[in-house]
Design an enzyme around this catalytic site. Structure first.
Site, PDB file in Angstrom:
ATOM      1  CG  ASP A   1      -7.644   0.554   3.812  1.00  0.00           C
ATOM      2  OD1 ASP A   1      -8.484  -0.303   3.472  1.00  0.00           O
ATOM      3  OD2 ASP A   1      -6.419   0.384   3.676  1.00  0.00           O
TER       4      ASP A   1
ATOM      5  CE  LYS B   1      -4.049  -1.960   2.351  1.00  0.00           C
ATOM      6  NZ  LYS B   1      -4.965  -1.822   3.505  1.00  0.00           N
TER       7      LYS B   1
END
Length: 275
Positions: free
Chosen positions: A102, A66
Site C-alpha cells: 500500500d 490487514k
C-alpha cells in the site's frame, strides 16, 4: 494452475481479479486470481488452508483483515511490521510471509499524478499539512509515508480510540500523527486522504468542508466516488483517484508473487476507467 486469493469482506466489488488475471494471461503464467469472501471468524482458517494447499501462490488482504492478518503469519517483512498491516501474502511452502504494498502504491500514485505549480515533481508533499480520514491498514501506510517525507499528519476517525492507537504506533524521528476531530468546516490543510470505505457505495464524505488543493481518495471503484466528482468540479484541485493506488500496489504484489516485472499497461487497461 496456481491460485492467488483476495481475502476480505466485502470483495464482490473488487477490480483486482480482472487486473491480475489479465496480467497472468499476458505473460502466459498458469495462475488464477480469485476473490474469497472472508468473515472475521474465518480468517485464521483461511490462512491455514493456504498453508495446506500446495497450489496457492499467495494472496492480497483487504478490509477488514490487514492488521489482524499480520499477527497470524509466519513471517512479516520489516516495512509491513513498521506499518502494522499487511496487504500481500506470499506462500513459501507451508510458510506465509506478509508484505505491505500500500505504501508503495500510495507514493507511486502521487509521484505520477500531473500537477500544477507550486507542487514539485516526484512526491509532491514536504513540509505540508495533510489530513487522513480513517485508521485502518491503508491509513497506516499513508501516515508512515507522509511522515517520512517530513509532513505534518492530522488523523481523523469516527472511532477516536482506534485513531489514537494508530497515532501511538506510527512514528518517524519522534513524530507521530496528530488525532483531530472529524472535519466539519475549515479547510483540512494542504491535502486530504480518504482512507475510509466511504464512497464505495456512493456515500458522501467531507460534503460540508472546503476542499484543499489535493484530494486523494483511496476508494477503488468502477464509478467515481462523490468526493472525486466534487473535487474534479472544483477549480485548482489536484485529484488522485483510488484506481491509481490500486494499480501500483497491485503491480508490486504481482512481482512479489511471480518474481517477474508486472505488465503494468495491461493491468491499467483492465481497469474500468483511465488512470
Amino acid at each position: 494452475m496456481s491460485q492467488v486469493w483476495l481475502i476480505g469482506r466485502p470483495v464482490a466489488h473488487s477490480l483486482s481479479p480482472a487486473m491480475h488475471n489479465a496480467a497472468f494471461a499476458k505473460l502466459g503464467l498458469p495462475h488464477r486470481y480469485e476473490a474469497k469472501e472472508t468473515a472475521d471468524d474465518q480468517l485464521a482458517a483461511t490462512l491455514d488452508r493456504m498453508r495446506r494447499e500446495g497450489d496457492v501462490l499467495g494472496a492480497n488482504v483487504t478490509i477488514p483483515h490487514k492488521e489482524t492478518a499480520l499477527r497470524l503469519l509466519d513471517e512479516v517483512d520489516d516495512e509491513a511490521r513498521r506499518i502494522g498491516a499487511v496487504n500481500t501474502i506470499v506462500s513459501r511452502g507451508a510458510r506465509l510471509i506478509g508484505y505491505n504494498t500500500d505504501k508503495h502504491g500510495f507514493e507511486k500514485a502521487l509521484e505520477t499524478q500531473p500537477r500544477r505549480a507550486p507542487w514539485r515533481d516526484g512526491f509532491p508533499f514536504e513540509g505540508a499539512r495533510v489530513l487522513i480520514l480513517g485508521a485502518g491498514g491503508a491509513a497506516r501506510a499513508c501516515a508512515l509515508s507522509l511522515l517520512e517525507h517530513d509532513n505534518t499528519v492530522d488523523l481523523a476517525n469516527r472511532d477516536t480510540a482506534r485513531a489514537e492507537g494508530l497515532a501511538r504506533s506510527i512514528e518517524v524521528d519522534g513524530r507521530h500523527p496528530q488525532v483531530v476531530a472529524w472535519p466539519k468546516g475549515p479547510e483540512p490543510g494542504d491535502a486530504v486522504v480518504n482512507a475510509t470505505p466511504l464512497g464505495l457505495n456512493g456515500e458522501e464524505v467531507l460534503e460540508d468542508v472546503q476542499l484543499p488543493k489535493w484530494v486523494i481518495d483511496l476508494v477503488p471503484t468502477a464509478a467515481e466516488t462523490p468526493l472525486v466528482k466534487r473535487a474534479k468540479a472544483t477549480d485548482n484541485v489536484t485529484v488522485v483517484d483510488g484506481l491509481s493506488m490500486l494499480l501500483y500496489q497491485a503491480a508490486r504484489s504481482f512481482e512479489l508473487w511471480t518474481g517477474v516485472p508486472a505488465p503494468i499497461e495491461v493491468m491499467r487497461a483492465a481497469l474500468p476507467r483511465s488512470v
